[in-house]
Every structure is written in C-alpha cells, then in structure tokens.
Design a protein around this motif. Structure first.
Motif, PDB file in Angstrom:
ATOM      1  N   LEU A   9      38.856  -8.449  11.561  1.00  0.00           N
ATOM      2  CA  LEU A   9      40.185  -8.749  11.060  1.00  0.00           C
ATOM      3  C   LEU A   9      40.210  -8.697   9.538  1.00  0.00           C
ATOM      4  O   LEU A   9      39.202  -8.961   8.877  1.00  0.00           O
ATOM      5  CB  LEU A   9      40.622 -10.123  11.545  1.00  0.00           C
ATOM      6  CG  LEU A   9      40.906 -10.230  13.041  1.00  0.00           C
ATOM      7  CD1 LEU A   9      41.137 -11.682  13.427  1.00  0.00           C
ATOM      8  CD2 LEU A   9      42.115  -9.382  13.422  1.00  0.00           C
TER       9      LEU A   9
ATOM     10  N   VAL B  31      43.887 -12.410   7.163  1.00  0.00           N
ATOM     11  CA  VAL B  31      43.933 -13.033   8.485  1.00  0.00           C
ATOM     12  C   VAL B  31      42.790 -14.029   8.643  1.00  0.00           C
ATOM     13  O   VAL B  31      42.980 -15.140   9.161  1.00  0.00           O
ATOM     14  CB  VAL B  31      43.880 -11.958   9.586  1.00  0.00           C
ATOM     15  CG1 VAL B  31      43.826 -12.595  10.976  1.00  0.00           C
ATOM     16  CG2 VAL B  31      45.082 -11.033   9.469  1.00  0.00           C
TER      17      VAL B  31
ATOM     18  N   THR C  42      49.422 -13.196  14.205  1.00  0.00           N
ATOM     19  CA  THR C  42      49.343 -12.365  13.010  1.00  0.00           C
ATOM     20  C   THR C  42      50.610 -11.552  12.759  1.00  0.00           C
ATOM     21  O   THR C  42      50.755 -10.959  11.684  1.00  0.00           O
ATOM     22  CB  THR C  42      48.128 -11.423  13.065  1.00  0.00           C
ATOM     23  OG1 THR C  42      48.251 -10.535  14.183  1.00  0.00           O
ATOM     24  CG2 THR C  42      46.834 -12.217  13.194  1.00  0.00           C
TER      25      THR C  42
ATOM     26  N   VAL D 293      51.814 -12.947   9.566  1.00  0.00           N
ATOM     27  CA  VAL D 293      50.763 -13.173   8.579  1.00  0.00           C
ATOM     28  C   VAL D 293      51.300 -13.181   7.147  1.00  0.00           C
ATOM     29  O   VAL D 293      50.763 -13.863   6.274  1.00  0.00           O
ATOM     30  CB  VAL D 293      49.642 -12.121   8.758  1.00  0.00           C
ATOM     31  CG1 VAL D 293      50.085 -10.746   8.288  1.00  0.00           C
ATOM     32  CG2 VAL D 293      48.376 -12.549   8.043  1.00  0.00           C
TER      33      VAL D 293
ATOM     34  N   LEU E 227      46.054  -4.933  11.904  1.00  0.00           N
ATOM     35  CA  LEU E 227      46.626  -5.976  12.761  1.00  0.00           C
ATOM     36  C   LEU E 227      47.071  -5.393  14.091  1.00  0.00           C
ATOM     37  O   LEU E 227      46.834  -5.978  15.163  1.00  0.00           O
ATOM     38  CB  LEU E 227      47.823  -6.639  12.073  1.00  0.00           C
ATOM     39  CG  LEU E 227      47.551  -7.436  10.802  1.00  0.00           C
ATOM     40  CD1 LEU E 227      48.844  -8.028  10.277  1.00  0.00           C
ATOM     41  CD2 LEU E 227      46.523  -8.532  11.056  1.00  0.00           C
TER      42      LEU E 227
ATOM     43  N   ASN F  60      45.622  -6.351  17.762  1.00  0.00           N
ATOM     44  CA  ASN F  60      46.520  -6.996  18.713  1.00  0.00           C
ATOM     45  C   ASN F  60      46.661  -6.225  20.025  1.00  0.00           C
ATOM     46  O   ASN F  60      46.585  -6.810  21.103  1.00  0.00           O
ATOM     47  CB  ASN F  60      47.898  -7.190  18.073  1.00  0.00           C
ATOM     48  CG  ASN F  60      47.932  -8.346  17.100  1.00  0.00           C
ATOM     49  OD1 ASN F  60      47.188  -9.316  17.242  1.00  0.00           O
ATOM     50  ND2 ASN F  60      48.798  -8.261  16.105  1.00  0.00           N
TER      51      ASN F  60
END
Length: 297
Positions: free
Chosen positions: A16, A20, A65, A68, A206, A210
């Motif tokens: 990440l 994050v 996130t 974020v 991200l 995800n």
C-alpha cells in the motif's frame, strides 16, 4: 461498483502507498461480528460532546481507502470518523445475509449499535456505500441523524448502464492487468485521467489493492431504482454531492436533483462539483470537503 469483474484475488496485492500506511497506523481498529468472521472498523479522532460521529461507507470493490484524501481534513475539522470496510470488501468478512447491499444492512447496523451505543451518527455513503446507507436507514431510521449521498447509484434516472468495464484476471502479467485497471478507472471513477498515475500513482495503487480483495462478484442492485424506493422511509435530512461528470449518469446528471426531491421527505439539496467524476472526494478533495461541511452544517 466494479461488479462481477473483480472477485477473489488470485495473487497478493502490492504494498500500500505510504499515505495509506500512515493513516492506517493512526487508526484504531475495532471489529464486530459478520458471518464467519469480522466486520472491521477503522476509527480516527475522539468523541466530542454535542458533535455526532461521522460514519463513512466506501464504494463497491473498495475499502476505507476510498476516503484516503478526506480523512485528515475531517480530523482537522474536529470530527470523529468511523469507516468500516463493508462486508466482503477490504478486511471484512462476507455477510451471511447475501452479497449485495441488502445483505450488509444488519451486520452494519448491529456493528453501529455495538460500537456507538445510543450515539446517533451522521452517515456519508459513497457510490455503492450510499445505496447501502439508504437501505440501512430505511430499515433502521434511528441509526443516523443525517445522510449525505456521494455519487450514489440506483436512483432510477438513467435508462441504461452508462459505462462498460473490462475484465483483467485472465491476463497473464501485471503490466497487462495494469492497463485494464487504468481503462476501468477512466471509464468509471475519474474524470481527470491524469490522476490515474498522478500523485505518485496513488489512485492506481489503491484501485488495484481494493479490487483484488473484492469477494462479491454478482452485485446487481446498483442497476435498479432501489435507493429511490428506499428514501421515502427516511425521516432525516438527505443531502447529495456528485461530480458533474459522474460516469454513472453522464447526460442524465441534471435529472438527479428532481429525483431526490421526489423521493426523500427532507431533501436539503444537491451539490455538483465541477471538473470531477464519480470518485469526486478523491478527485476534488477541497471542493468535496467544502460541500460536505456545508451539508453537515
């Protein structure tokens, strides 16, 4: 909102981004029951007397996130944040009640009651999370004193799906997959395509992390009018924030405000953020923060 294209990960997610990792390290981690596992809540800030906690629901194929770029401004504004990974996404287990928004309502509500007790939150839902929030409040009107919908689908406005995504799991290498991830981000999430690789690749990193943890491959409610049908049951104020170029709606975006006014008993208005697409809080964080603060009063 990435639908059946993204399900159980076949390879480890990449590391990440530093932002994050830093925000994750600052959060308190709480868990509540969810099927055979846990519903994971990420918590920032402290309770303040007379100030409702903010609960943020992320979008489909996402995690906390999705917010974020918004967490630190909200903390500076003095807000306490509760951001779950919705069931079947991020670190949270799949709901035993089904793999769409309606199956998430009870685990989320029971989690809220367990963690917040009799405190009533203000609820912000992005995209699939907005639809989920509407269903939750239709079933449990006591859960929140205000609802802010951000890029929410299922308002019955568009006559047909406004975008198409591409599959990527069949591709043999990470570079080819990354090209498809970029395509999908441009097709659905971001109006400014320079942001896909900008900010040191934050959006792309991200997104990849995800979608590789999405365990809900057959979601369909986002393509119905279920949110519009749920809103009449809500007694709390309802606000809407959308990017002016949201790919869910495109030329139909200007019909949304009337649809909300016709459905929500206490609709307080809709803000369109210029030069922003579906992931409006990532793409235009300052403008989004101003609109959100105005909605929260």
């Amino acid at each position: 909102m990435m639908d059946q294209l993204f399900s159980t990960a076949s390879q480890p997610a990449p590391p990440l981004p530093a932002l994050v990792q830093r925000l994750g390290a600052q959060a308190r981690r709480c868990v509540t029951p969810c099927g055979q596992g846990d519903l994971v809540w990420h918590v920032w800030g402290q309770a303040r007397e007379g100030v409702a906690p903010l609960v943020l629901f992320h979008g489909g194929s996402g995690s906390w996130t999705h917010f974020v770029r918004n967490i630190e401004p909200l903390l500076l504004a003095g807000r306490e944040l509760w951001v779950p990974d919705l069931p079947g996404f991020g670190d949270s287990a799949v709901s035993p009640l089904g793999g769409d928004a309606d199956g998430m309502v009870e685990p989320l509500y029971q989690g809220l009651r367990s963690l917040l007790g009799d405190r009533v939150c203000e609820l912000i839902g992005f995209s699939f999370g907005g639809m989920t929030a509407g269903l939750l409040l239709a079933a449990h009107p006591d859960a929140a004193s205000r609802l802010v919908l951000v890029g929410a689908p299922a308002m019955g406005v568009v006559p047909q799906r406004q975008f198409e995504l591409k599959a990527w799991r069949h591709l043999p290498d990470a570079a080819a997959q990354a090209d498809i991830h970029r395509y999908n981000l441009a097709a659905l999430m971001l109006h400014d395509t320079a942001l896909i690789d900008g900010l040191e690749g934050l959006a792309l990193q991200l997104h990849v992390a995800n979608v590789m943890r999405d365990r809900l491959p057959r979601r369909r409610l986002a393509h119905t009018d279920i949110l519009a049908r749920s809103l009449p049951a809500l007694s709390c104020p309802v606000h809407a924030i959308y990017g002016a170029h949201d790919a869910l709606y495109k030329s139909w975006i200007h019909q949304l405000e009337a649809a909300f006014a016709a459905s929500a008993r206490d609709f307080r208005g809709m803000t369109l953020i210029p030069e922003a697409g579906h992931w409006v809080q990532f793409e235009r964080p300052e403008a989004f923060h101003a609109a959100l603060m105005s909605a929260l009063g």
